[in-house]
Design a protein around this motif. Structure first.
Motif, PDB file in Angstrom:
ATOM      1  N   GLU A  46      57.057  45.411  39.065  1.00  0.00           N
ATOM      2  CA  GLU A  46      57.267  44.157  39.362  1.00  0.00           C
ATOM      3  C   GLU A  46      57.999  43.574  38.707  1.00  0.00           C
ATOM      4  N   LEU A  47      59.158  43.161  39.234  1.00  0.00           N
ATOM      5  CA  LEU A  47      60.124  42.173  37.861  1.00  0.00           C
ATOM      6  C   LEU A  47      60.099  40.615  38.862  1.00  0.00           C
ATOM      7  N   VAL A  48      60.267  39.768  38.357  1.00  0.00           N
ATOM      8  CA  VAL A  48      59.575  38.822  38.996  1.00  0.00           C
ATOM      9  C   VAL A  48      59.629  36.962  38.424  1.00  0.00           C
ATOM     10  N   ALA A  49      60.011  36.374  39.102  1.00  0.00           N
ATOM     11  CA  ALA A  49      60.637  34.884  37.984  1.00  0.00           C
ATOM     12  C   ALA A  49      58.593  34.625  37.284  1.00  0.00           C
ATOM     13  N   ASP A  50      57.652  34.487  37.955  1.00  0.00           N
ATOM     14  CA  ASP A  50      56.346  33.761  37.927  1.00  0.00           C
ATOM     15  C   ASP A  50      55.700  34.866  37.473  1.00  0.00           C
ATOM     16  N   VAL A  51      54.917  35.201  36.210  1.00  0.00           N
ATOM     17  CA  VAL A  51      54.243  36.225  37.039  1.00  0.00           C
ATOM     18  C   VAL A  51      52.763  35.553  36.069  1.00  0.00           C
ATOM     19  N   HIS A  52      52.265  34.316  36.047  1.00  0.00           N
ATOM     20  CA  HIS A  52      51.162  33.921  35.620  1.00  0.00           C
ATOM     21  C   HIS A  52      50.452  33.945  36.806  1.00  0.00           C
ATOM     22  N   PRO A  53      49.954  34.230  37.732  1.00  0.00           N
ATOM     23  CA  PRO A  53      49.686  34.220  38.911  1.00  0.00           C
ATOM     24  C   PRO A  53      48.766  35.765  39.314  1.00  0.00           C
ATOM     25  N   TYR A  54      50.055  36.287  38.922  1.00  0.00           N
ATOM     26  CA  TYR A  54      49.499  38.450  38.649  1.00  0.00           C
ATOM     27  C   TYR A  54      47.878  38.105  36.980  1.00  0.00           C
ATOM     28  N   GLU A  55      48.751  37.360  36.196  1.00  0.00           N
ATOM     29  CA  GLU A  55      48.422  37.301  35.350  1.00  0.00           C
ATOM     30  C   GLU A  55      46.531  37.137  35.085  1.00  0.00           C
ATOM     31  N   LEU A  56      46.733  35.934  35.389  1.00  0.00           N
ATOM     32  CA  LEU A  56      45.419  35.071  35.485  1.00  0.00           C
ATOM     33  C   LEU A  56      44.452  35.824  36.828  1.00  0.00           C
ATOM     34  N   MET A  57      45.105  36.603  37.638  1.00  0.00           N
ATOM     35  CA  MET A  57      43.941  37.708  38.422  1.00  0.00           C
ATOM     36  C   MET A  57      43.907  38.419  38.132  1.00  0.00           C
ATOM     37  N   LYS A  58      44.325  39.062  37.473  1.00  0.00           N
ATOM     38  CA  LYS A  58      43.960  40.419  36.520  1.00  0.00           C
ATOM     39  C   LYS A  58      43.409  39.861  34.811  1.00  0.00           C
ATOM     40  N   LEU A  59      43.703  39.476  34.110  1.00  0.00           N
ATOM     41  CA  LEU A  59      42.574  38.830  32.900  1.00  0.00           C
ATOM     42  C   LEU A  59      41.412  37.962  33.862  1.00  0.00           C
ATOM     43  N   ARG A  60      40.992  37.743  34.751  1.00  0.00           N
ATOM     44  CA  ARG A  60      40.045  36.721  34.758  1.00  0.00           C
ATOM     45  C   ARG A  60      38.695  37.764  35.223  1.00  0.00           C
ATOM     46  N   LEU A  61      39.786  38.480  36.894  1.00  0.00           N
ATOM     47  CA  LEU A  61      39.108  39.634  37.380  1.00  0.00           C
ATOM     48  C   LEU A  61      38.406  41.433  36.518  1.00  0.00           C
ATOM     49  N   LEU A  62      39.555  41.389  36.784  1.00  0.00           N
ATOM     50  CA  LEU A  62      39.302  43.241  35.801  1.00  0.00           C
ATOM     51  C   LEU A  62      38.578  42.899  34.484  1.00  0.00           C
ATOM     52  N   ASN A  63      39.539  42.118  33.406  1.00  0.00           N
ATOM     53  CA  ASN A  63      39.078  41.884  32.130  1.00  0.00           C
ATOM     54  C   ASN A  63      37.861  40.949  31.927  1.00  0.00           C
ATOM     55  N   GLY A  64      37.690  39.966  32.878  1.00  0.00           N
ATOM     56  CA  GLY A  64      36.602  39.203  32.510  1.00  0.00           C
ATOM     57  C   GLY A  64      35.325  40.069  33.164  1.00  0.00           C
ATOM     58  N   SER A  65      35.627  41.156  34.526  1.00  0.00           N
ATOM     59  CA  SER A  65      34.544  42.026  34.850  1.00  0.00           C
ATOM     60  C   SER A  65      34.183  43.012  33.463  1.00  0.00           C
ATOM     61  N   HIS A  66      35.139  43.599  32.975  1.00  0.00           N
ATOM     62  CA  HIS A  66      35.202  44.925  32.518  1.00  0.00           C
ATOM     63  C   HIS A  66      33.787  43.623  30.872  1.00  0.00           C
ATOM     64  N   SER A  67      34.166  42.965  30.410  1.00  0.00           N
ATOM     65  CA  SER A  67      33.774  42.559  29.397  1.00  0.00           C
ATOM     66  C   SER A  67      31.524  41.837  30.020  1.00  0.00           C
ATOM     67  N   CYS A  68      31.716  41.421  31.475  1.00  0.00           N
ATOM     68  CA  CYS A  68      30.649  41.974  31.373  1.00  0.00           C
ATOM     69  C   CYS A  68      29.041  42.460  31.458  1.00  0.00           C
ATOM     70  N   ILE A  69      30.325  43.898  32.485  1.00  0.00           N
ATOM     71  CA  ILE A  69      30.100  45.255  32.227  1.00  0.00           C
ATOM     72  C   ILE A  69      29.621  45.897  30.960  1.00  0.00           C
ATOM     73  N   ALA A  70      30.448  45.307  29.835  1.00  0.00           N
ATOM     74  CA  ALA A  70      30.042  45.899  28.481  1.00  0.00           C
ATOM     75  C   ALA A  70      28.784  45.188  27.714  1.00  0.00           C
ATOM     76  N   TYR A  71      29.049  43.999  27.967  1.00  0.00           N
ATOM     77  CA  TYR A  71      27.208  43.966  27.147  1.00  0.00           C
ATOM     78  C   TYR A  71      26.274  43.790  27.864  1.00  0.00           C
ATOM     79  N   LEU A  72      26.334  43.810  29.230  1.00  0.00           N
ATOM     80  CA  LEU A  72      24.818  43.533  30.055  1.00  0.00           C
ATOM     81  C   LEU A  72      24.796  45.248  29.838  1.00  0.00           C
ATOM     82  N   GLY A  73      25.594  46.101  30.167  1.00  0.00           N
ATOM     83  CA  GLY A  73      25.549  47.133  30.422  1.00  0.00           C
ATOM     84  C   GLY A  73      24.804  47.821  29.685  1.00  0.00           C
ATOM     85  N   TYR A  74      25.979  47.533  28.683  1.00  0.00           N
ATOM     86  CA  TYR A  74      24.875  48.221  26.776  1.00  0.00           C
ATOM     87  C   TYR A  74      24.124  47.991  26.835  1.00  0.00           C
TER      88      TYR A  74
END
Length: 489
Positions: free
Chosen positions: A279-307
């Motif tokens: 997807e070529l867009v004029a503004d990446v920030h909303p997509y980036e924030l959604m992914k960084l906080r939901l996917l990556n943020g959840s991944h780190s929660c899973i990683a430390y608590l799960g381990y």
């Protein structure tokens, strides 16, 4: 028998192979950090463009540290297999978009030659957060970093990504060549703007006039990347070899889902990635924030608590109903209220898709792998969300538990008394603080929160943050991760 361009015709018919003539493929992209993620993501999009259009967009892959990728791929003519694993089985394809692999410490001059070649028009990066030599808490250049100090003293013999790009841009300027576009594909907030700020500062430290030239002429598009790519195991290699009928020294494993959102700002052309799913867009920030906080943020929660709970992979952790419920509530209650929704995005559907992806048992994504380099990751994944929640007077119970789990993890000893192999640039400092504080939350939490490179000046002493983190850490020591999460759910 080894995977090789001369043996593509011997592969099973079900294995997709390059549909273009690799012998005439020119190199237009240099990618710094040719790890598994790049080979499963940007290189695949580029492969699809080459299959569709041909053209001069082959990729020169550069390893900034280890020769392992070069040693694996060079004997294969830089071919490798991508294994896409989902609920409906596995699909294999051989990717040919990588034209060469270079190892920077062995031959910096060869890397600079490729970066300054007239045909090089884009330089990509997946060097992970620590590869930017910056202060994660402030996003500014760490001018005391050993690689930065070296590259300023010996600019013709660089070590860092910033050093290589700066010297190459200087040489291009002297030769009258147009600058390349710098495209970060790492999980950093405003990754294009971040690398622009760092490279401009580095260039200005070398020469203020050069810094101004970089600022005036070099494009730094922001981008958002999303695909789960676990580390390849020997079992993965064996399974791929059995399916191919020949060995591949370094295949990559990934999921069916893939997303790439790119700010359309390139000064010297680019592949038509939008024709192949980007997807070529004029503004990446909303997509980036959604992914960084939901996917990556959840991944780190899973990683430390799960381990800590004894789970080796993301899917094992999510198979525990209390962890699955905790992750969804983390998303819904504490992250979602901080997100601007991208145009046309269905946030509820996106979160449900993340939960489904986390459950995928075909991907053996290790919690230990995700837990690496936490000091570089959690400022972006959690702490800006924390700041926004605190500013709004909103609770941070689940975010605080994630931070506490990270603290418990970096002590280096798990809940069963077994050692944890903590991989982090600040591991020695964290371990020293933990050893001095001991397993007492009231001492350990403030000691680790005092690491300003992670928590900055604002969070380190903010009672609204310190108290819930300390309480969560006390619970982890008293009840363990599984019982603590169950009680919170």
């Amino acid at each position: 028998m080894r995977l090789h361009p001369d043996r593509l015709a011997d592969l099973p018919a079900a294995v997709q192979t390059p549909g273009y003539d690799r012998r005439s493929l020119a190199t237009g992209i240099v990618h710094l950090g040719i790890g598994a993620f790049h080979r499963a993501h940007q290189a695949v999009y580029t492969e699809d463009v080459l299959n569709r259009d041909g053209g001069g967009w082959g990729i020169s892959g550069v390893s900034l540290r280890s020769p392992d990728t070069r040693d694996a791929l060079a004997p294969q003519g830089n071919l490798y297999t991508v294994a896409v694993r989902g609920a409906n089985g596995e699909r294999l394809r051989v990717v040919g978009s990588v034209t060469e692999t270079l190892v920077a410490p062995e031959d910096p001059a060869a890397v600079l030659a490729r970066l300054t070649a007239p045909g090089t028009r884009i330089v990509g990066l997946t060097v992970t957060e620590k590869g930017y030599c910056h202060d994660p808490a402030t996003g500014t250049l760490d001018e005391t970093h050993p690689d930065i100090r070296h590259d300023l003293a010996e600019p013709g013999n660089p070590r860092s990504a910033l050093g290589f790009m700066a010297e190459a841009l200087r040489l291009r300027r002297e030769a009258g060549l147009a600058p390349f576009t710098v495209m970060s594909c790492d999980n950093l907030p405003s990754n294009g703007e971040t690398v622009a700020r760092l490279l401009r500062r580095f260039a200005a430290l070398r020469d203020p006039a050069f810094g101004r030239w970089v600022e005036d002429t070099v494009a730094f598009p922001n981008s958002m990347v999303d695909r789960i790519v676990p580390a390849t195991t020997d079992a993965d290699r064996a399974a791929v070899a059995a399916a191919l009928g020949m060995d591949d020294a370094w295949p990559v494993m990934t999921e069916p889902f893939t997303q790439w959102v790119i700010e359309d700002r390139f000064t010297a052309g680019r592949p038509a990635w939008e024709t192949c799913g980007a997807e070529l867009v004029a503004d990446v920030h909303p997509y980036e924030l959604m992914k960084l906080r939901l996917l990556n943020g959840s991944h780190s929660c899973i990683a430390y608590l799960g381990y800590l709970a004894g789970y080796q992979t993301v899917s094992e952790t999510m198979a525990d109903p209390v962890f699955a419920a905790h992750v969804r509530r983390f998303m819904d209650e504490e992250v979602t209220p901080t997100l601007p929704v991208p145009p046309g995005a269905d946030l509820g559907r996106y979160k449900s898709s993340l939960i489904e992806r986390f459950h995928n048992p075909a991907l053996k994504h290790r919690t230990w792998q995700i837990a690496m380099d936490g000091t570089q990751k959690i400022p972006q994944r959690w702490l800006n969300t924390v700041r926004e929640r605190l500013a709004a007077g909103a609770p941070i119970e689940r975010l605080a538990l994630g931070v506490a789990a990270w603290m418990r993890y970096v002590t280096g000893t798990d809940e069963r008394g077994q050692p944890i192999d903590v991989r982090d640039p600040l591991a020695a400092q964290l371990r020293a603080l933990a050893d001095e504080a001991g397993p007492v939350a009231a001492r350990l939490a403030p000691a680790l929160l005092g690491v300003k490179a992670v928590f900055g000046d604002d969070l380190s002493t903010n009672p609204a943050f310190v108290l819930p983190v300390t309480v969560a850490l006390e619970r982890l020591y008293k009840d363990g991760a599984q019982r603590t999460v169950a009680a919170m759910v």
